[in-house]
Motif scaffolding. Structure first.
Motif, PDB file in Angstrom:
ATOM      1  N   SER A  81      18.053  44.160 -28.097  1.00 16.65           N
ATOM      2  CA  SER A  81      19.468  44.461 -28.363  1.00 16.65           C
ATOM      3  C   SER A  81      20.508  44.101 -27.286  1.00 16.65           C
ATOM      4  O   SER A  81      21.397  43.294 -27.561  1.00 16.65           O
ATOM      5  CB  SER A  81      19.573  45.929 -28.746  1.00 16.65           C
ATOM      6  OG  SER A  81      18.652  46.194 -29.794  1.00 16.65           O
ATOM      7  N   MET A 107      14.643  44.896 -31.769  1.00 18.31           N
ATOM      8  CA  MET A 107      15.695  45.904 -31.581  1.00 18.31           C
ATOM      9  C   MET A 107      15.197  47.164 -30.884  1.00 18.31           C
ATOM     10  O   MET A 107      14.100  47.639 -31.126  1.00 18.31           O
ATOM     11  CB  MET A 107      16.268  46.310 -32.937  1.00 18.31           C
ATOM     12  CG  MET A 107      17.111  45.248 -33.603  1.00 18.31           C
ATOM     13  SD  MET A 107      17.815  45.866 -35.159  1.00 18.31           S
ATOM     14  CE  MET A 107      16.388  45.827 -36.219  1.00 18.31           C
ATOM     15  N   ASP A 122      21.142  47.228 -34.752  1.00 21.61           N
ATOM     16  CA  ASP A 122      21.837  45.942 -34.675  1.00 21.61           C
ATOM     17  C   ASP A 122      22.003  45.287 -36.043  1.00 21.61           C
ATOM     18  O   ASP A 122      22.248  44.080 -36.138  1.00 21.61           O
ATOM     19  CB  ASP A 122      21.075  44.981 -33.748  1.00 21.61           C
ATOM     20  CG  ASP A 122      20.833  45.582 -32.371  1.00 21.61           C
ATOM     21  OD1 ASP A 122      21.509  46.575 -32.037  1.00 21.61           O
ATOM     22  OD2 ASP A 122      19.975  45.064 -31.636  1.00 21.61           O
TER      23      ASP A 122
END
Lengths: 360, 254, 182
Positions: A81, A107, A122
């Motif tokens: 991320s 993520m 995300d």
């Protein structure tokens, strides 16, 4: 038949990328996807035509990928991320310059530094372009295991076919977890379709350039429309989803990636006590499988969107259904991983609250 | 029969540039095109223009070009060169591009000894955005963001990127020249030739920093601007070979 | 479906133990997931992994209440004792864990892994001792499958190492077969 191997998710994506003909990787260390970068370092070292660069930053890594893509290579970078945020400038350029590339986002919890636990925070960033300007990226959401191998090859094919960046959205758990997979056969990069647009030096042809700056408004408008037409084609051609036990369902859980996997476990539990619940799992998050979801609304009225965030994909579900159903939401953000039992309880109480057991 | 003594270089497109009168870019574009022709590398050269006044370099220099995001030229050129190691890859970057927003990419490409050539145009200001302070703006110099002149302890000292890069072990050849007089233009051409040769020979990272007048933003006439560059800028940025490990003779035969 | 947590210090071969078991179960034709601890969690010197084995598709690789625990050190005992499912089983490295578990609804098996490893000819193979015992106590997989898994994992490694692994697996297996109970 090919042999099953027990492999870590991040290694499955990395190895599948190489087997798909990826010969250029640049990356920067970040947890929970360091195993990815490390795998690429040793795998590329074993290939005569392979390049691995540990870049000085995420920004440098994505720009190296831009250069490699301009030169015609199947190129890739990966991060988690916070690092993906840094790459967004480059992703916007890839979209504008119509360059293929594959970007893997494993993520983790956010915003900010967040944590290193699995998350789906995300979703918006990935599906709405992510960087500046009017563009989209193809976003693939593997459910784990075998699909990591299958979709990685697809990602490179889509990237080349549409000349556009493709994002693979994984998460910390998927990257770390080992599962049995059957890897695909290796592709020889020399056998891939040629890229007549690439930069190679103007030998025997006029020189060409790849740019994103278009000061002339009419030209920039036309470029935007050109991209939009391409996105329309993609939206028609590649949406994909899995439907699980939806035929007789009165309630459908909509979830992707790791959340979908957990939801499946929950559905199995509530099916055992007689609840008619199914799962709709988008595999392409952009383009969103709107039509397939909308078709469910002929027989299903109640939807529960389960995400590992505070509610992002739920907007796409509402946009897909266009009012043809009641959309409920349950989320676990910040790196929390719900158990199938927890989701089963949520499903169970919603099922009864909506009096679905009374329907015939 | 007439003998042609001056003509358009083969790799300079037939276009009039958008550059201001007295700007150094047009001279430098020509020099780059001449060197590419003389070295016979026009069919295997790939250029990387920056964000900045030179962003449209692909309208003028007739080789393959791939535009980089602001400051990222060295990283992007790295990607091209690694995939196509037998091509000649150069980036063309301004001072803000290379010495502010792209410092990290530049230093690390240099430190990796990437076989690329960098043309670094130092005009002491952000030209395209209207003359703001650049990392290379000299002490006391006026700009739209240093209205009373650059004050080091407020605005930072002028950055000498070329000297910084010389420290990196991966750099082989770094020279600072200018395009402010015929003599200096010829020196610049020799430096660019040597920088490309360094890459052709696979020796490592090469860079030529070129002091280049920006009459518009300096608010001087072209002649005054050239003189200001020669007399004032060179006090901070003296013209010299900063590093040369090529083992071939330098500008002054040493 | 059965889930097992393997936990201990880094260097005790905890992740290898879980990995070997997971590969063995895969070779047995089962569905399997292996989830290691990672990142900052690992920096404190502890390591753990969760292995889920099932005849059907596995939905969550996480074990909030594992069926089995293979516990190699005291901090792991403190952390995981309360998590084990009622009726579950804990295999304890009693060479290093001197705690008495407070729960009465789980079975605890004490394996003096460090001593047994020495007996098998090494102080490096605690994990194989435990895995041998694990195979008896849980019946999850056979020694043969574990050996086949190890052969696959350590492809190209020294035959001497495989011999030592086999010896250690056998020692753990025999020890558990004689019936250890707290």
């Amino acid at each position: 038949m090919n042999e099953k191997v027990l492999m870590r998710g991040s290694h499955v994506i990395a190895e599948s990328a190489i087997r798909a003909g990826c010969r250029f990787y640049a990356g920067y260390p970040i947890t929970p996807q360091n195993e990815f970068t490390e795998y690429m370092a040793s795998a590329m070292a074993g290939l005569e035509d392979g390049t691995f660069i540990q870049a000085e930053s995420e920004i440098a890594a994505i720009n190296m990928v831009i250069g490699a893509s301009m030169a015609g290579a199947r190129a890739m970078t990966s991060s988690s991320s916070p690092g993906i945020s840094l790459k967004q400038e480059g992703i916007s350029f890839l979209a504008a310059q119509e360059l293929p590339a594959v970007i893997v986002n494993t993520m983790r919890g956010g915003p900010g530094m967040g944590n290193i636990a699995p998350s789906q925070g995300d979703y918006f960033q990935a599906t709405r372009g992510g960087g500046h300007g009017d563009y989209r990226t193809i976003v693939l959401a593997p459910g784990g295991g075998q699909e990591l191998a299958d979709l990685t090859g697809k990602a490179f094919d889509y990237a080349d076919r549409y000349r556009t960046p493709v994002v693979i959205l994984a998460d910390g758990m998927m990257g770390q977890m080992m599962e049995p997979v059957v890897l695909h056969k290796a592709v020889d990069p020399a056998e891939l379709p040629p890229k007549p647009w690439r930069l190679s030096g103007a030998a025997g042809r006029p020189s060409r350039y790849i740019r994103s700056l278009l000061l002339d408004i009419a030209q920039e408008e036309e470029r935007n429309w050109k991209l939009a037409r391409k996105y329309d084609n993609i939206t028609r051609e590649i949406p994909r989803a899995e439907s699980y036990l939806t035929e007789d369902a009165r309630l459908v859980v909509v979830a992707c990636g790791t959340a979908a996997r957990i939801a499946k476990g929950a559905i199995k539990r509530v099916r055992e006590i007689g609840l008619k619940v199914g799962l709709f799992r988008p595999i392409t998050l952009w383009p969103y499988p709107k039509r397939a979801l909308c078709e469910l609304s002929r027989s299903v009225r109640e939807y529960l969107v389960f995400e590992m965030n505070t509610g992002q994909m739920v907007e796409d579900v509402k946009l897909s259904l266009e009012g043809r159903g009641n959309v409920h939401f349950y989320g676990r953000p910040g790196g929390s991983v719900a158990t199938p039992d927890e989701i089963a309880k949520v499903v169970n109480s919603l099922y009864h609250r909506q009096r679905l057991e009374e329907e015939s | 029969m007439e003998k042609k003594v001056f003509e358009r270089p083969r790799y300079l497109k037939k276009a009039s540039t958008h550059y201001c009168p007295g700007c150094g870019h047009s001279i430098l574009h020509r020099l780059v095109a001449e060197v590419i022709e003389e070295l016979g590398i026009g069919e295997r050269t790939i250029g990387v223009p920056p964000a900045g006044c030179a962003v449209l370099a692909y309208d003028y220099i007739d080789v393959d070009m791939g535009e980089a995001p602001h400051g990222r030229g060295a990283a992007l050129a790295t990607g091209i060169k690694r995939v196509l190691p037998d091509r000649i890859v150069f980036s063309y970057q301004g001072d803000g591009d290379i010495a502010a927003i792209g410092t990290a990419e530049t230093i690390h490409a240099a430190n990796r000894g990437e076989r690329i050539t960098v043309i670094f145009v130092n005009n002491g200001c952000y030209g395209m955005t209207g003359g703001q302070m650049a990392p290379t703006t000299v002490t006391g110099q006026l700009s739209t963001t240093t209205p009373g002149g650059r004050v080091p302890l407020r605005d930072g000292y002028p950055v000498d990127l070329s000297e910084m890069l010389a420290v990196a072990k991966g750099t082989v050849y770094i020279e600072r020249t200018s395009v402010t007089s015929p003599k200096n233009i010829l020196r610049t051409k020799r430096a660019i030739t040597k920088a490309f040769r360094t890459q052709i020979d696979g020796l490592g990272f090469s860079l030529v920093e070129v002091l280049s007048p920006c009459p518009t933003n300096w608010k001087l006439s072209p002649v005054e601007a050239a003189r200001w560059a020669e007399e004032t800028m060179t006090k901070t940025y003296p013209l010299k070979v900063i590093k040369d490990l090529t083992g071939t003779p330098g500008q002054d035969g040493n | 479906m059965k889930k097992t947590i393997f936990a201990g210090f880094g260097g005790q071969g905890v992740l290898m133990m879980g990995y070997a078991f997971a590969v063995a179960a895969m070779m047995d034709g089962k569905h399997v997931t292996y989830l290691p601890s990672y990142g900052a969690e690992m920096r404190g010197g502890t390591a753990n992994c969760t292995v889920a084995v099932s005849d059907e598709e596995i939905f969550s690789p996480v074990a909030s209440s594992p069926d089995f625990g293979v516990i190699m050190n005291r901090p792991s005992m403190i952390r995981y004792e309360s998590a084990i499912k009622p009726g579950g089983k804990i295999l304890l490295n009693s060479s290093l864990v001197d705690m008495d578990p407070s729960r009465k609804d789980i079975e605890v098996f004490r394996i003096p892994a460090n001593e047994l490893a020495k007996k098998a000819g090494s102080d490096q193979t605690l994990n194989m001792i435990m895995l041998g015992a694990f195979s008896v106590i849980t019946g999850m997989t056979s020694l043969e499958s574990i050996m086949a898994a190890l052969a696959e994992i350590t492809k190209g490694k020294k035959a001497a190492l495989m011999k030592l692994n086999r010896a250690s697996l056998d020692v753990g297996f025999e020890y558990a077969k004689q019936g250890v109970r707290s």
